[in-house]
Scaffold this motif. Structure first.
Motif, PDB file in Angstrom:
ATOM      1  N   VAL A 277      12.878   4.158   6.998  1.00 15.14           N
ATOM      2  CA  VAL A 277      12.374   2.860   6.579  1.00 15.14           C
ATOM      3  C   VAL A 277      11.253   3.094   5.570  1.00 15.14           C
ATOM      4  O   VAL A 277      10.360   3.913   5.800  1.00 15.14           O
ATOM      5  N   GLY A 278      11.316   2.379   4.449  1.00  9.92           N
ATOM      6  CA  GLY A 278      10.258   2.409   3.446  1.00  9.92           C
ATOM      7  C   GLY A 278       9.644   1.033   3.323  1.00  9.92           C
ATOM      8  O   GLY A 278      10.364   0.029   3.361  1.00  9.92           O
ATOM      9  N   THR A 279       8.332   0.962   3.173  1.00  5.34           N
ATOM     10  CA  THR A 279       7.637  -0.327   3.163  1.00  5.34           C
ATOM     11  C   THR A 279       6.974  -0.595   1.815  1.00  5.34           C
ATOM     12  O   THR A 279       6.842   0.302   0.987  1.00  5.34           O
ATOM     13  N   ASP A 280       6.525  -1.833   1.645  1.00  7.73           N
ATOM     14  CA  ASP A 280       5.894  -2.201   0.373  1.00  7.73           C
ATOM     15  C   ASP A 280       4.443  -1.728   0.281  1.00  7.73           C
ATOM     16  O   ASP A 280       3.794  -1.953  -0.733  1.00  7.73           O
ATOM     17  N   ASP A 281       3.944  -1.049   1.315  1.00  3.53           N
ATOM     18  CA  ASP A 281       2.608  -0.466   1.225  1.00  3.53           C
ATOM     19  C   ASP A 281       2.669   1.049   1.063  1.00  3.53           C
ATOM     20  O   ASP A 281       1.687   1.751   1.294  1.00  3.53           O
ATOM     21  N   GLY A 282       3.829   1.578   0.669  1.00  6.42           N
ATOM     22  CA  GLY A 282       3.967   2.984   0.332  1.00  6.42           C
ATOM     23  C   GLY A 282       4.229   3.920   1.492  1.00  6.42           C
ATOM     24  O   GLY A 282       4.117   5.133   1.341  1.00  6.42           O
ATOM     25  N   ASN A 283       4.582   3.399   2.638  1.00  8.11           N
ATOM     26  CA  ASN A 283       4.829   4.263   3.794  1.00  8.11           C
ATOM     27  C   ASN A 283       6.319   4.434   4.045  1.00  8.11           C
ATOM     28  O   ASN A 283       7.113   3.532   3.807  1.00  8.11           O
TER      29      ASN A 283
END
Length: 180
Positions: free
Chosen positions: A14-20
């Motif tokens: 999973v990739g998020t919009d806060d760079g994680n």
């Protein structure tokens, strides 16, 4: 972005919009943050589990909200334990999608704000994929395995389809002949 490995059930990135980036090896029961050396200021536009190697994953990040329009493409070969920048010869433009070719493990495609690029060596080097495709933002792409067609979802131009049969046939022995 979320992607489950086609090789191993329950291996999810999973990739998020806060760079994680997080990974689960047990179908989502537990999660581990794996984005150690990737910039936290950028959005993870796409994280993709490899179709050819269980431990490999790709991630593309986009920094346009911070006025950073450089390309950010990473590969992990150890279940996200570490990430290495790849595609360093890509032009300075945001990457929206990354996909492996389903038939040729050496071929990698990226869709950017200005088109599509293809690598014949797992992301070390890229070249522009044109053939009539205008300079348009490509937000998604898929390779249709039976027909060997690339299907692009573009911004403003809808869907674009082209054959990649010839690209899929390019292997090390053919490329060593210096036919280009």
């Amino acid at each position: 972005s979320i992607d489950e490995s086609p090789i191993r059930f329950g291996l999810i990135y999973v990739g998020t919009d806060d760079g994680n980036i997080h990974i689960s090896k047990d179908a989502g029961q537990t999660w581990t943050k794996t984005s150690g050396n990737i910039s936290k200021d950028f959005q993870v536009r796409r994280v993709v589990a490899s179709q050819h190697n269980e431990a490999t994953a790709y991630a593309c990040l986009n920094g346009h909200t911070w006025d950073n329009f450089t390309s950010h493409l990473y590969v992990s070969k150890n279940y996200g334990g570490s990430w290495e920048k790849t595609g360093t010869d890509l032009p300075s433009e945001p990457i929206n999608v990354v996909k492996e070719d389903p038939k040729n493990p050496n071929v990698l495609y990226v869709g950017t704000d200005n088109g599509v690029y293809v690598s014949l060596n797992k992301g070390k080097n890229f070249m522009r994929f044109t053939g009539g495709l205008p300079a348009v933002a490509v937000h998604d792409l898929v390779i249709q395995p039976r027909e060997s067609d690339i299907v692009l979802g573009t911004h403003g131009r809808s869907i674009w389809i082209a054959s990649v049969k010839e690209i899929q046939q390019l292997n090390d022995s053919i490329l060593a002949k210096n036919i280009f």
